[in-house]
Design an enzyme around this catalytic site. Sequence first.
Site, PDB file in Angstrom:
ATOM      1  N   GLY A   1       1.670  -2.714  -6.379  1.00 42.87           N
ATOM      2  CA  GLY A   1       1.549  -1.404  -5.754  1.00 42.87           C
ATOM      3  C   GLY A   1       0.181  -0.793  -6.046  1.00 42.87           C
ATOM      4  N   GLY A   2       0.115   0.034  -7.084  1.00 42.57           N
ATOM      5  CA  GLY A   2      -1.113   0.782  -7.405  1.00 42.57           C
ATOM      6  C   GLY A   2      -2.380  -0.064  -7.442  1.00 42.57           C
TER       7      GLY A   2
ATOM      8  N   GLY B   1       5.222   1.833 -10.780  1.00 41.94           N
ATOM      9  CA  GLY B   1       4.374   3.018 -10.741  1.00 41.94           C
ATOM     10  C   GLY B   1       4.381   3.823 -12.031  1.00 41.94           C
TER      11      GLY B   1
ATOM     12  N   TRP C   1       0.816  -1.223   0.000  1.00 44.55           N
ATOM     13  CA  TRP C   1       0.000   0.000   0.000  1.00 44.55           C
ATOM     14  C   TRP C   1       0.847   1.269   0.000  1.00 44.55           C
ATOM     15  CZ3 TRP C   1      -4.572  -0.877   3.989  1.00 44.55           C
ATOM     16  CH2 TRP C   1      -5.333  -1.970   3.559  1.00 44.55           C
TER      17      TRP C   1
ATOM     18  N   GLU D   1      12.115   2.069  -3.648  1.00 46.93           N
ATOM     19  CA  GLU D   1      11.845   3.390  -3.058  1.00 46.93           C
ATOM     20  C   GLU D   1      12.644   3.578  -1.764  1.00 46.93           C
ATOM     21  OE1 GLU D   1       7.568   3.061  -3.078  1.00 46.93           O
ATOM     22  OE2 GLU D   1       7.598   3.109  -5.266  1.00 46.93           O
TER      23      GLU D   1
HETATM   24  C1  PEP Z   1       5.712  -1.719  -5.979  1.00 48.67           C
HETATM   25  O1  PEP Z   1       5.761  -0.624  -5.439  1.00 48.67           O
HETATM   26  O2  PEP Z   1       6.244  -2.697  -5.430  1.00 48.67           O
HETATM   27  C2  PEP Z   1       5.027  -1.822  -7.262  1.00 48.67           C
HETATM   28  C3  PEP Z   1       5.199  -2.900  -7.968  1.00 48.67           C
HETATM   29  O3  PEP Z   1       4.256  -0.752  -7.639  1.00 48.67           O
HETATM   30  P1  PEP Z   1       3.293  -0.657  -8.935  1.00 48.67           P
HETATM   31  O4  PEP Z   1       2.536  -1.972  -8.989  1.00 48.67           O
HETATM   32  O5  PEP Z   1       2.417   0.508  -8.667  1.00 48.67           O
HETATM   33  O6  PEP Z   1       4.186  -0.498 -10.102  1.00 48.67           O
END
Ligand code: PEP
Length: 254
Positions: free
Chosen positions: A238-239, A177, A10, A101
């Site tokens: 993620g998203g 992302g 999240w 990140e």
């Molecule tokens: C993540 O942050 O681990 C990720 C895969 O983000 P997203 O799915 O948004 O690319």
Amino acid sequence: MRKNLVAGNWKMNMTLQDGLALVSEITNMVQDEVTGSDVQVVICPPFPFLSAIGKQLPEGGRFHLGAQNCHQKESGAYTGEVSARMLQSVGAEYVILGHSERRQYFREDNELLSQKLKAALAAGLKPIFCVGESLETREADDTFNFISQQLKEGLFHLSNEEFDQVVVAYEPIWAIGTGKTATSAQAQEVHAFIREQIARAYDAEAAENTTILYGGSANAQNARELFSQPDVDGGLIGGAALKSRDFTEIIKSF
Ligand code: PEP
């Protein structure tokens, strides 16, 4: 043992109330719609929500609680930090370590991450250890070298018994992302490479048993194709983990 697994990261999103509503929708949809698959689901909310979200997950089934980070020390004067033991004490079973990140914004390097891994394992947590190259590295044709170094310095210092507890996530930074997903062939190529490196560092059995997730703009549309690859065991999301319908569709993609 290698398993199909989908983890939702999240990040720093939502309030507790939003999170509780999201989890309630996800668990209801998954219970109604996911039958005949033993896919495991890990929900990784921000620290302050862990306890409450954990209590809302159905017990003893496919749902598990995970954190997004932990400190490398067991306890002490580290204001604002959270230890692995604290996470374990509020019900977390997993912890994401080495997310790009954290590497980028908080300067976490392989040396620090190797300490965090030890701390997580000592507290009985299962680390989800992330590796992945930048666009620059990929374009310079240096992806395999880069990932091999992340694995060697960050992960391969663990004993066989410790390594057994680890889930690896391949997350190309250029795909996180950005809406730009690795093709299933690109993902498979790197996953197979990671498995080969594990076989070299440990043995063929350890390589075969390691769960390796793909992360980077995975969504309800592309998950099935990604998860159909022989070395892709699931996803770190993620998203799309913030939308109950999308996340459930991903969980259904095996
Ligand atoms: C993540 O942050 O681990 C990720 C895969 O983000 P997203 O799915 O948004 O690319």
